[in-house]
Scaffold this motif. Structure first.
Motif, short mmCIF file in Angstrom:
data_model
loop_
_atom_site.label_atom_id
_atom_site.label_comp_id
_atom_site.label_asym_id
_atom_site.label_seq_id
_atom_site.Cartn_x
_atom_site.Cartn_y
_atom_site.Cartn_z
N THR A 5 55.33 -76.17 -32.56
CA THR A 5 56.35 -76.49 -31.57
C THR A 5 56.22 -77.94 -31.14
OG1 THR A 5 54.92 -75.69 -29.77
CG2 THR A 5 56.52 -74.13 -30.70
N ASP A 6 54.99 -78.43 -31.02
CA ASP A 6 54.75 -79.80 -30.55
C ASP A 6 53.63 -80.45 -31.34
OD1 ASP A 6 56.27 -80.26 -27.77
OD2 ASP A 6 55.59 -78.18 -27.85
N PRO A 26 51.55 -69.72 -23.95
CA PRO A 26 51.16 -68.99 -25.16
C PRO A 26 52.24 -68.98 -26.24
CG PRO A 26 51.62 -67.48 -23.35
CD PRO A 26 51.60 -68.85 -22.76
N ALA A 27 53.46 -69.36 -25.90
CA ALA A 27 54.52 -69.38 -26.90
C ALA A 27 54.49 -70.64 -27.75
CB ALA A 27 55.88 -69.24 -26.21
N ARG A 28 53.64 -71.60 -27.40
CA ARG A 28 53.64 -72.89 -28.10
C ARG A 28 52.48 -72.99 -29.09
NH1 ARG A 28 57.00 -76.64 -25.61
NH2 ARG A 28 57.87 -75.88 -23.64
N ARG A 29 52.76 -73.69 -30.18
CA ARG A 29 51.71 -74.12 -31.12
C ARG A 29 51.67 -75.63 -31.07
NH1 ARG A 29 51.39 -72.81 -36.88
NH2 ARG A 29 49.22 -73.42 -36.47
N VAL A 30 50.55 -76.15 -30.59
CA VAL A 30 50.42 -77.58 -30.33
C VAL A 30 49.38 -78.18 -31.26
CG1 VAL A 30 49.89 -79.32 -28.57
CG2 VAL A 30 51.01 -77.16 -27.91
N LEU A 31 49.75 -79.23 -31.95
CA LEU A 31 48.82 -79.98 -32.80
C LEU A 31 48.56 -81.33 -32.16
CD1 LEU A 31 47.19 -80.39 -35.43
CD2 LEU A 31 49.30 -81.33 -36.45
N LEU A 210 46.39 -74.24 -29.41
CA LEU A 210 45.98 -75.64 -29.53
C LEU A 210 45.15 -75.87 -30.78
CD1 LEU A 210 45.74 -78.54 -28.40
CD2 LEU A 210 43.71 -77.77 -27.15
N GLU A 211 45.55 -76.84 -31.57
CA GLU A 211 44.76 -77.27 -32.73
C GLU A 211 44.53 -78.77 -32.61
OE1 GLU A 211 45.22 -77.81 -37.58
OE2 GLU A 211 46.45 -76.30 -36.55
N ILE A 212 43.28 -79.19 -32.82
CA ILE A 212 42.93 -80.61 -32.75
C ILE A 212 42.53 -81.06 -34.14
CG2 ILE A 212 41.39 -82.33 -31.73
CD1 ILE A 212 41.07 -80.40 -29.33
N ARG A 213 43.21 -82.08 -34.64
CA ARG A 213 42.88 -82.60 -35.96
C ARG A 213 42.35 -84.02 -35.82
NH1 ARG A 213 46.41 -82.52 -41.51
NH2 ARG A 213 46.55 -80.33 -40.90
N THR A 243 55.41 -80.59 -39.95
CA THR A 243 56.67 -80.46 -39.23
C THR A 243 56.44 -79.88 -37.83
OG1 THR A 243 57.07 -78.27 -40.19
CG2 THR A 243 57.98 -80.17 -41.35
N ALA A 244 57.37 -80.21 -36.94
CA ALA A 244 57.29 -79.74 -35.56
C ALA A 244 58.68 -79.80 -34.93
CB ALA A 244 56.32 -80.58 -34.74
N ASP A 245 58.85 -79.04 -33.87
CA ASP A 245 60.11 -79.09 -33.12
C ASP A 245 60.23 -80.38 -32.33
OD1 ASP A 245 60.78 -76.51 -34.00
OD2 ASP A 245 59.67 -75.58 -32.34
N ARG A 246 59.09 -80.90 -31.83
CA ARG A 246 59.08 -82.13 -31.04
C ARG A 246 57.85 -82.93 -31.38
NH1 ARG A 246 59.72 -80.10 -24.87
NH2 ARG A 246 57.72 -79.18 -25.44
#
Length: 514
Positions: A5-6, A26-31, A210-213, A243-246
């Protein structure tokens, strides 16, 4: 469907805050993408990141060089690690003046008045000395001020000398209108630095979204039908499109312009020279670079009083330069120990030693403006940074008087107890305008607070890059949120303001689909 998502690019004072706050949904997947390494807990932190009493200028640094004035370059330390520059700084937790934010609003940026940003300063703080309504309790960033019994004798001498020179004593420099001399606010636990990696990301790591790269360089933003749709990254030698929504770029005032330019966002003529198709013709990208310039009076210590185990600085003087229309536009610090072998080798012969004290005079409301740009599409190539310090006559005049004040402080009885009397610049240079200007131009440096290179402003401002909610003009799905969006520099150390920007923008992002 997008992978995330972000995507947040840069894990420093602002980016780490945004990623942590967004991942609470909890609805978001953040990188969260960071070019430097990641130390996931305080136990794995190297000593240079753990010890907040002294900045880390080498081990986790981008290695930038900046042109301070025409023909003279200086190092510009910026943190290359999860936590960004908040992980390597001197842990000075100082707020700006309310007038700074009222000026942002006057420039067309709704939502940034003092009354509107104060709740976010309160939210981020766990102030150990003062409470509501002006200060926060229970927030992620501990804030406390040096107490009388904690002041080392040298810093106490600065406090007493400034009071004898007529400056009022101030208990809380984070209160509105707090001109005078008093203890610095710190974001430390003991001597341990509390970066945004420690304060925000450590508790957020439990969030499944949350994922941290780390160790990953962002090349450019990807677009689909004119909307930001992800980023192209390089990890090691491997390129990948994600890819991401934002997408939110939080790479700082130095790193953000390069990512925008490589993505086709910036002055059309410059993009054409780089061979990049124009996505948005925004002339302000990389312009409006502002910083707090500083010059230093260097003092030789008496034998036996120099001690690198002591705190580097504990007291600050904030004051209005004589004849200035800008209130509280100057700062003075005393650095308790400086190794000239690492900082200014050219001063060793002049002062007669390599271990010194330094009194810093700095301009908090500069008029001189610089720029940041790139001359290559290689994301690993360093940007070209030009500060143009002291280009404006009023900056030279105020810093000239600031140096003379620092010299007067150095000559007070309180300070002479700790010094041999040997000082650079000499009394003759201090007394002569032309000689002092020449000295300043040959030595002026940075307080490490670059901002402004993707400035916030309305669409009819030809230099504005983002709107008042930090959305890039003309590019849906893309935000910039870091120190680069400040339309004017604040009259304080910038770390707390960058954290506040993260809190403010995260709130908007949690309710704004754009």
């Amino acid at each position: 469907m997008a992978q995330y998502t972000d995507i947040v690019v840069g894990s420093g004072s602002t980016g780490a805050v945004i990623a942590a706050r967004l991942s609470e949904d909890p609805a978001r997947r953040v990188l969260l993408i960071e070019a430097g390494p990641d130390y996931p807990d305080t136990e794995t932190l190297p000593e240079d990141l753990r010890n907040g009493l002294y900045p880390s200028l080498v081990a986790h640094d981008w290695g930038y060089e900046a042109e301070a004035v025409a023909g003279r370059s200086i190092p510009l330390p910026r943190g290359k690690v999860v936590g960004g520059t908040s992980a390597v700084n001197s842990c000075l937790a100082v707020r700006p003046d309310p007038a700074d934010f009222d000026e942002w609003v006057a420039l067309g940026n709704e939502g940034w008045s003092w009354e509107e940003v104060l709740p976010y300063f309160v939210r981020l703080e766990d102030d150990k000395d003062f409470g509501l309504p002006l200060h926060g309790k229970g927030g992620p960033i501990p804030v406390w001020r040096w107490r009388d019994e904690q002041l080392i004798p040298l810093q106490r001498a600065l406090l007493d000398a400034c009071k004898d020179l007529g400056f009022p004593e101030v208990a809380d420099h984070n209160a509105p209108g707090s001109g005078g001399v008093g203890p610095l606010a710190q974001n430390l636990i003991g001597s341990q630095r509390v970066s945004t990696a420690v304060a925000y990301l450590a508790p957020a790591r439990k969030n499944e979204g949350l994922e941290i790269r780390p160790d990953t360089v962002v090349d450019r933003v990807l677009f689909e039908n004119g909307r930001a749709a992800g980023v192209r990254v390089i990890t090691g030698a491997v390129a990948e499109e994600i890819t991401a929504d934002r997408v939110t770029i939080s790479a700082g005032a130095i790193g953000t312009p390069g990512i925008l330019l490589r993505s086709g966002i910036g002055p059309a003529a410059q993009l054409d020279r780089l061979g990049v198709p124009v996505v948005a013709d925004l002339p302000g990208v990389g312009r409006n670079l502002l910083d707090h310039p500083t010059c230093l009076v260097t003092l030789a210590p008496r034998p036996g009083v120099y001690d690198e185990s002591l705190p580097g600085t504990q007291i600050v003087l904030q004051y209005t330069a004589p004849g200035s229309a800008e209130e509280n536009d100057m700062q003075v610090y005393l650095f308790s120990h400086v190794d000239l072998n690492a900082y200014a080798k050219n001063l060793k012969d002049q002062i007669g030693t390599d271990k010194v004290f330094m009194i810093s005079a700095g301009i908090e409301r500069p008029f001189s403006v610089g720029d940041v740009t790139v001359e290559s599409l290689d994301p690993e190539a360093p940007p070209r940074i030009r500060f143009n310090y002291l280009d404006h006559e009023e900056d030279r005049r105020r810093l000239r008087e600031g140096m003379r004040l620092a010299y007067r402080i150095a000559q007070t009885p309180q300070m002479r107890l700790f010094t041999t009397g040997r000082v650079v610049p000499s009394p003759e240079v201090i007394a002569d305008d032309d000689a002092l200007d020449a000295f300043m131009l040959s030595t002026v440096g940075t307080h490490f607070h670059p901002v402004g290179t993707a400035k916030m402003g309305p669409a009819d401002d030809p230099q504005a890059v983002v709107d008042s909610r930090c959305r890039v003009h003309g590019v849906p799905g893309l935000r910039v949120a870091d120190g680069s969006v400040m339309p004017k520099i604040v009259r304080a150390n910038t770390n707390l303001t960058c954290i506040m920007i993260g809190e403010r923008v995260a709130d908007w992002m949690l309710t704004d689909a754009a």
